[in-house]
Design a protein around this motif. Structure first.
Motif, PDB file in Angstrom:
ATOM      1  N   ASN A 163       4.603  -1.516  -3.463  1.00 18.87           N
ATOM      2  CA  ASN A 163       3.359  -2.696  -3.775  1.00 18.87           C
ATOM      3  C   ASN A 163       2.107  -1.454  -3.650  1.00 18.87           C
ATOM      4  O   ASN A 163       1.922  -1.004  -2.581  1.00 18.87           O
ATOM      5  N   ASP A 164       1.326  -1.400  -4.400  1.00 18.60           N
ATOM      6  CA  ASP A 164      -0.116  -1.006  -4.363  1.00 18.60           C
ATOM      7  C   ASP A 164      -0.988  -1.180  -5.462  1.00 18.60           C
ATOM      8  O   ASP A 164      -0.624  -1.320  -6.900  1.00 18.60           O
ATOM      9  N   ILE A 165      -2.183  -1.685  -5.347  1.00 19.45           N
ATOM     10  CA  ILE A 165      -3.374  -1.827  -6.352  1.00 19.45           C
ATOM     11  C   ILE A 165      -3.611  -0.525  -7.005  1.00 19.45           C
ATOM     12  O   ILE A 165      -4.338  -0.408  -8.035  1.00 19.45           O
ATOM     13  N   ARG A 177      -6.081  10.226   3.012  1.00 17.63           N
ATOM     14  CA  ARG A 177      -7.269  10.477   2.405  1.00 17.63           C
ATOM     15  C   ARG A 177      -8.163   9.515   3.198  1.00 17.63           C
ATOM     16  O   ARG A 177      -9.475   9.512   3.051  1.00 17.63           O
ATOM     17  N   PHE A 212     -10.336  13.587  10.956  1.00 15.75           N
ATOM     18  CA  PHE A 212      -9.560  14.452  11.453  1.00 15.75           C
ATOM     19  C   PHE A 212      -9.557  15.913  11.130  1.00 15.75           C
ATOM     20  O   PHE A 212      -9.261  16.347  10.056  1.00 15.75           O
ATOM     21  N   GLY A 236      -6.229   1.693  -5.909  1.00 14.96           N
ATOM     22  CA  GLY A 236      -7.421   1.707  -5.674  1.00 14.96           C
ATOM     23  C   GLY A 236      -8.223   2.842  -5.025  1.00 14.96           C
ATOM     24  O   GLY A 236      -7.251   3.742  -4.514  1.00 14.96           O
ATOM     25  N   SER A 280      -4.163  -0.787  14.756  1.00 16.67           N
ATOM     26  CA  SER A 280      -5.092   0.857  14.856  1.00 16.67           C
ATOM     27  C   SER A 280      -5.778   0.875  16.123  1.00 16.67           C
ATOM     28  O   SER A 280      -5.766  -0.412  16.796  1.00 16.67           O
ATOM     29  N   GLY A 298       0.782  -1.197   0.028  1.00 19.68           N
ATOM     30  CA  GLY A 298      -0.131   0.044   0.045  1.00 19.68           C
ATOM     31  C   GLY A 298       0.829   1.194   0.063  1.00 19.68           C
ATOM     32  O   GLY A 298       0.442   2.187   0.715  1.00 19.68           O
ATOM     33  N   THR A 358      -8.540   9.377   6.577  1.00 19.73           N
ATOM     34  CA  THR A 358      -8.936   9.933   7.890  1.00 19.73           C
ATOM     35  C   THR A 358      -9.408  11.393   7.448  1.00 19.73           C
ATOM     36  O   THR A 358      -9.582  12.021   8.523  1.00 19.73           O
ATOM     37  N   ASN A 415       1.279  -2.632   5.313  1.00 13.09           N
ATOM     38  CA  ASN A 415       0.611  -1.321   5.640  1.00 13.09           C
ATOM     39  C   ASN A 415      -0.891  -1.180   4.803  1.00 13.09           C
ATOM     40  O   ASN A 415      -1.689  -0.348   4.963  1.00 13.09           O
ATOM     41  N   VAL A 419      -7.824  -7.766   3.031  1.00  9.77           N
ATOM     42  CA  VAL A 419      -6.788  -6.966   2.857  1.00  9.77           C
ATOM     43  C   VAL A 419      -5.988  -6.661   4.114  1.00  9.77           C
ATOM     44  O   VAL A 419      -4.649  -6.889   4.113  1.00  9.77           O
ATOM     45  N   SER A 451      -2.355  -7.582  -5.296  1.00  4.46           N
ATOM     46  CA  SER A 451      -3.368  -7.376  -4.395  1.00  4.46           C
ATOM     47  C   SER A 451      -2.574  -8.067  -3.151  1.00  4.46           C
ATOM     48  O   SER A 451      -2.457  -9.374  -3.277  1.00  4.46           O
ATOM     49  N   GLY A 487       2.000   4.613   3.422  1.00  2.29           N
ATOM     50  CA  GLY A 487       2.897   3.634   2.843  1.00  2.29           C
ATOM     51  C   GLY A 487       4.007   4.286   1.943  1.00  2.29           C
ATOM     52  O   GLY A 487       5.116   4.080   2.037  1.00  2.29           O
ATOM     53  N   GLY A 498      -4.188  -1.023   3.222  1.00  5.81           N
ATOM     54  CA  GLY A 498      -5.624  -1.127   3.988  1.00  5.81           C
ATOM     55  C   GLY A 498      -6.534  -0.047   3.079  1.00  5.81           C
ATOM     56  O   GLY A 498      -6.402   0.421   2.183  1.00  5.81           O
TER      57      GLY A 498
END
Ligand code: NAI
Length: 315
Positions: free
Chosen positions: A52-54, A215, A221, A56, A167, A29, A217, A115, A138, A88, A35, A117
């Motif tokens: 690594n990241d899809i 993005r 926040f 999405g 978390s 991620g 949170t 990482n 995931v 993925s 990440g 998520g």
């Protein structure tokens, strides 16, 4: 009201004594959010990185090779090496593919940062199977899918560092996040056992529990809190836990806006009675819950031994 995600204006020190030269890291991620910042900090310090990241959306839908490739280009500008990977984490094949990317590009894997998520928040009574399974796949299975093939390699080479992303939603609970919370607390269990099984192979495993404006949170926040939770300030904790000199294993660190603290599970001294009844539990609840003199234990067997000794000594 939403808050703008703080700019990545964190300036690394010029001298970097905690270097990652000759180390190979997988960051899942890593196409955006936390990440990406972990990957950049590792690369700045000399690691070769699988980004690594899809690519999405926050809920895991869609996909694009763009984000991972963009981070690889950012790393190249730092003068470091990285490769993009768009597998993925949510499938066994995807996890194996990510580790293969590291082995093919760099010949080894020393560090795994779990990482990646997604969020599909729903209050428990409305949660459907699709939301449940995708979040578990995931966050929780994703860590198994990537870490298992990497761990086999780490055992053989006698070295490894694993950092999982839990978390406070899992550690403490959060409305609308039963599936996310369960997955995140599951990662703590996985990490505890990886620390035990990895110990004699110089493999260390720890968790971070971050708070950061990304993005994921930015709608939660707001205002001053959002401004304070600079995501770039989580990477130093991740990198320390991923470093050769990291002395701890099986621990959980809160990392947020430059604050670093340790979460732990404590066991109270409790109450013992060889003829325990329901009424005894009710009458002694205060003593059972009393946190004075609590213990932080290293593994399950330690609790077996300690509790047995207390029962024996009390009788
Ligand atoms: P983010 O949404 O910016 O980043 C998550 C990344 O994971 C995205 O780039 C996404 O494309 C990628 N991803 C999603 N599914 C994937 C899959 N199946 N395979 C590979 N990559 C995938 O969110 P953020 O905030 O950076 O989150 C990073 C991690 O930190 C997550 O595990 C999140 O649950 C955790 N976390 C974040 C907190 C925060 O305050 N931002 C608080 C607590 C935990």
């Amino acid at each position: 009201m939403t808050t703008a995600i703080p700019k990545d204006n964190h300036q690394p020190p010029t001298a970097l004594p905690l270097s990652f030269d000759n180390r190979v890291a997988i960051v899942t991620g890593a196409g955006g959010g936390l990440g990406r910042l972990h990957a950049l900090e590792l690369a700045r310090r000399g690691a070769r990185v699988v980004v690594n990241d899809i690519g999405g959306a926050s809920d895991g839908t869609g996909g694009s090779a763009g984000p991972a490739q963009t981070v690889v280009e950012e790393i190249a500008k730092l003068g470091s090496e990285a490769v993009a990977d768009t597998n993925s984490v949510a499938t066994t094949e995807g996890g194996a593919g990510i580790v293969n990317t590291a082995l093919e590009a760099f010949g080894t894997v020393d560090i795994v940062i779990n990482n990646a998520g997604i969020l599909r928040d729903k209050s428990f009574h409305k949660l459907d199977d699709e939301q449940l399974h995708s979040v578990l796949a995931v966050h929780l299975q994703g860590a198994f899918n990537v870490t298992r093939p990497a761990f086999i390699h780490m055992r053989e080479q006698g070295y490894g560092r694993i950092v999982c992303t839990t978390s406070n939603a899992g550690l403490l609970g959060n409305f609308g996040q039963s599936h996310y919370s369960a997955a995140k607390m599951g990662l703590v269990g996985l990490t505890n056992t990886l620390a035990i099984e990895g110990a004699k192979h110089n493999i260390k495993a720890n968790c971070i529990a971050p708070m950061a404006t990304t993005r994921m949170t930015e709608a939660i926040f707001s205002g001053d809190i959002g401004d304070t939770m600079n995501p770039a300030l989580v990477a130093p904790v991740v990198c320390f836990l991923a470093h050769e000199q990291c002395p701890v294993s099986g621990e959980v660190y809160s990392a947020a806006g430059g604050s670093v603290a340790r979460f732990f599970i404590g066991l109270t001294d409790g109450y013992r009675n060889p003829n325990l009844t329901v009424e005894d539990v009710a009458a002694n609840l205060e003593k059972i819950r009393d946190e004075t003199g609590y213990k932080v234990l290293n593994d399950a067997l330690q609790e077996v031994r300690m509790t047995y000794e207390k029962i024996r000594d009390a009788s």
